[in-house]
Scaffold this active site. Structure first.
Site, short mmCIF file in Angstrom:
data_model
loop_
_atom_site.label_atom_id
_atom_site.label_comp_id
_atom_site.label_asym_id
_atom_site.label_seq_id
_atom_site.Cartn_x
_atom_site.Cartn_y
_atom_site.Cartn_z
N ARG A 3 0.79 -1.24 0.00
CA ARG A 3 0.00 0.00 0.00
C ARG A 3 0.82 1.29 0.00
O ARG A 3 1.90 1.34 0.57
CB ARG A 3 -0.92 0.01 1.21
CG ARG A 3 -1.98 -1.07 1.15
CD ARG A 3 -2.79 -1.15 2.41
NE ARG A 3 -3.81 -2.20 2.30
CZ ARG A 3 -3.55 -3.51 2.39
NH1 ARG A 3 -2.31 -3.93 2.61
NH2 ARG A 3 -4.52 -4.38 2.27
N HIS A 59 -1.07 -2.63 -4.57
CA HIS A 59 -0.59 -3.55 -5.61
C HIS A 59 -0.69 -2.99 -7.03
O HIS A 59 -1.06 -3.72 -7.97
CB HIS A 59 -1.36 -4.88 -5.53
CG HIS A 59 -1.12 -5.68 -4.28
ND1 HIS A 59 0.04 -5.60 -3.53
CD2 HIS A 59 -1.90 -6.60 -3.62
CE1 HIS A 59 -0.04 -6.44 -2.50
NE2 HIS A 59 -1.20 -7.04 -2.52
N HIS A 119 2.83 -12.98 -5.24
CA HIS A 119 1.70 -13.12 -4.33
C HIS A 119 1.18 -14.56 -4.29
O HIS A 119 -0.04 -14.77 -4.26
CB HIS A 119 0.60 -12.14 -4.74
CG HIS A 119 -0.25 -11.63 -3.62
ND1 HIS A 119 -1.10 -12.46 -2.92
CD2 HIS A 119 -0.40 -10.41 -3.09
CE1 HIS A 119 -1.74 -11.74 -2.01
NE2 HIS A 119 -1.32 -10.49 -2.09
N ASP A 146 -1.81 -9.83 8.40
CA ASP A 146 -1.69 -9.12 7.11
C ASP A 146 -0.77 -7.93 7.37
O ASP A 146 -1.17 -6.78 7.25
CB ASP A 146 -3.09 -8.68 6.64
CG ASP A 146 -3.09 -8.15 5.21
OD1 ASP A 146 -2.01 -8.16 4.58
OD2 ASP A 146 -4.16 -7.73 4.74
N GLU A 201 5.03 -12.25 1.11
CA GLU A 201 5.32 -11.28 0.06
C GLU A 201 6.55 -10.48 0.46
O GLU A 201 6.46 -9.57 1.28
CB GLU A 201 4.12 -10.35 -0.13
CG GLU A 201 2.82 -11.08 -0.42
CD GLU A 201 1.59 -10.23 -0.06
OE1 GLU A 201 1.53 -9.05 -0.43
OE2 GLU A 201 0.69 -10.77 0.60
C1 GLA Z 1 -2.17 -8.23 0.20
C2 GLA Z 1 -2.75 -7.29 1.18
C3 GLA Z 1 -4.04 -7.82 1.70
C4 GLA Z 1 -4.97 -8.16 0.57
C5 GLA Z 1 -4.29 -9.11 -0.37
C6 GLA Z 1 -5.10 -9.41 -1.59
O1 GLA Z 1 -1.51 -9.25 0.78
O2 GLA Z 1 -1.89 -6.97 2.23
O3 GLA Z 1 -4.63 -6.88 2.54
O4 GLA Z 1 -5.35 -7.01 -0.12
O5 GLA Z 1 -3.07 -8.59 -0.80
O6 GLA Z 1 -6.36 -9.86 -1.29
#
Ligand code: GLA
Length: 350
Positions: A80, A105, A179, A251, A317
């Protein structure tokens, strides 16, 4: 062994190819030109049963519809950017706010939705495929013509190596990642929470309620974010902890323990004790977003018709920290004109 086949066509009629690379141990991966997606990773479990340990789809159409980035390369800036805005060399760039007003992304037409060029090779380290993409100046509103290549190599030590290279003709920002969602029980085995994970990081970057880094680092010890020793992913994922409440589970970006910038280290591990399959993640990048598949809903049928529900796969990631372009205290994702963006991540199966 390298095989090539036609995987399908996009809705605009562009052909999508698939390449399958198999090593001396019978482990293989398959990747397609759409999104440079890793569509399959096949290896034997401890009983000799062949398992496919990444989530994926059987048609181009589903990859086009997908909004969960299954297996894809994402960019130009993975993760982000707060308020979808950044400043570089005195110029303000306003990107697409595709995630609660923030940029995620690469926006609506990310690299995961492009058809890449591809070339296979037989190399000293192993065989593989290189995907190339040209991202023109102001593509997704980022400055600079960017020439990108992503090379997947499979060694006979069961290393799936990813080499990212990019060069821009103007100063820009660049943060490419893969991803893939892993489930070492097999893509069709249900929840991924029964696996053990380790993340080699004493700190995680604090995120706000919209998953934007605040600039603060959280010392993981004594929190559910502490993966410094192997922990079952499901053990603390639903603890009442503000970071988990914001992320609806894991996350977050862990700040990897590194002695120096660019050092290649063991960043994380994932292990399924039932199948005996274990994966080690190595990277020279500063961070890893460990994402526990909280937004998977099984809306589209996956491979063999399997529905991937919430937390059926987990991602590692490797990346620059989220919103690092707006956080001068973080390692910088700026790619200077003419310089090479060059990073490597390895998913090693042991
Ligand atoms: C990333 C983001 C998540 C989500 C995924 C896709 O990993 O950090 O919040 O948006 O991609 O679903």
């Amino acid at each position: 062994m390298i095989t090539e086949s036609i995987f399908g066509k996009t809705k605009d009629g562009v052909e999508v190819k698939e390449y399958t690379i198999t090593n001396a141990n019978g482990m293989s991966f398959s990747a397609i030109t759409f999104g440079a997606v890793i569509r399959k990773v096949m290896l034997e479990d401890k009983k000799g049963v062949l398992r496919d340990v990444v989530l994926g789809y059987d048609s181009v159409e589903n990859y086009e519809k997908d909004d969960t980035y299954l297996g894809a390369v994402v960019g130009r800036y993975a993760n982000r950017i707060g308020n979808a805005t950044f400043e570089l060399n005195g110029e303000v760039y306003k990107l697409e706010g595709n995630d609660n007003g923030n940029h995620l992304h690469g926006g609506y037409n990310g690299y995961d939705k492009r058809v890449w060029d591809a070339e296979t090779f037989e190399g000293e380290l192993g065989n593989g495929v290189t995907f190339k993409l040209f991202s023109p100046d102001l593509d997704q509103k980022y400055p600079g013509n960017l020439e990108i290549s992503v090379t997947y190599t499979l060694t006979d030590d069961n290393d799936l190596m990813i080499d990212y290279r990019a060069v821009s003709d103007k100063d820009t920002i660049c943060n490419l990642t893969n991803h893939s969602y892993f489930n070492l029980g097999g893509h069709d085995s249900g929840s991924a929470l029964n696996q053990y994970a380790m993340i080699n990081a004493d700190f995680v970057t604090e995120a706000d309620a919209k998953s934007i880094t605040t600039g603060k680092m959280i010392y993981v010890s004594g929190t559910p974010m502490d993966f410094t020793s192997e922990m079952l992913i499901g053990d603390h994922i639903d603890d009442d902890y503000y970071q988990l409440n914001y992320g609806l589970g894991y996350d977050h970006n862990w700040a990897l323990n590194k002695k120096e910038e660019g050092e290649m280290i063991l960043a994380a591990t994932l292990e399924n004790r039932k199948t005996g399959i274990k994966m080690e993640v190595y990277t020279d990048l500063p961070g890893v977003q460990f994402y526990s598949g909280n937004f998977l809903k099984g809306e589209l049928p996956g491979k063999d018709g399997v529905r991937y529900l919430k937390r059926y796969g987990v991602c590692f990631e490797t990346q620059y920290y989220p919103d690092s372009i707006n956080k001068p205290e973080f390692p910088s994702p700026i790619l200077k004109a003419g310089e090479e963006y060059k990073t490597t991540t390895i998913y090693k199966f042991v």
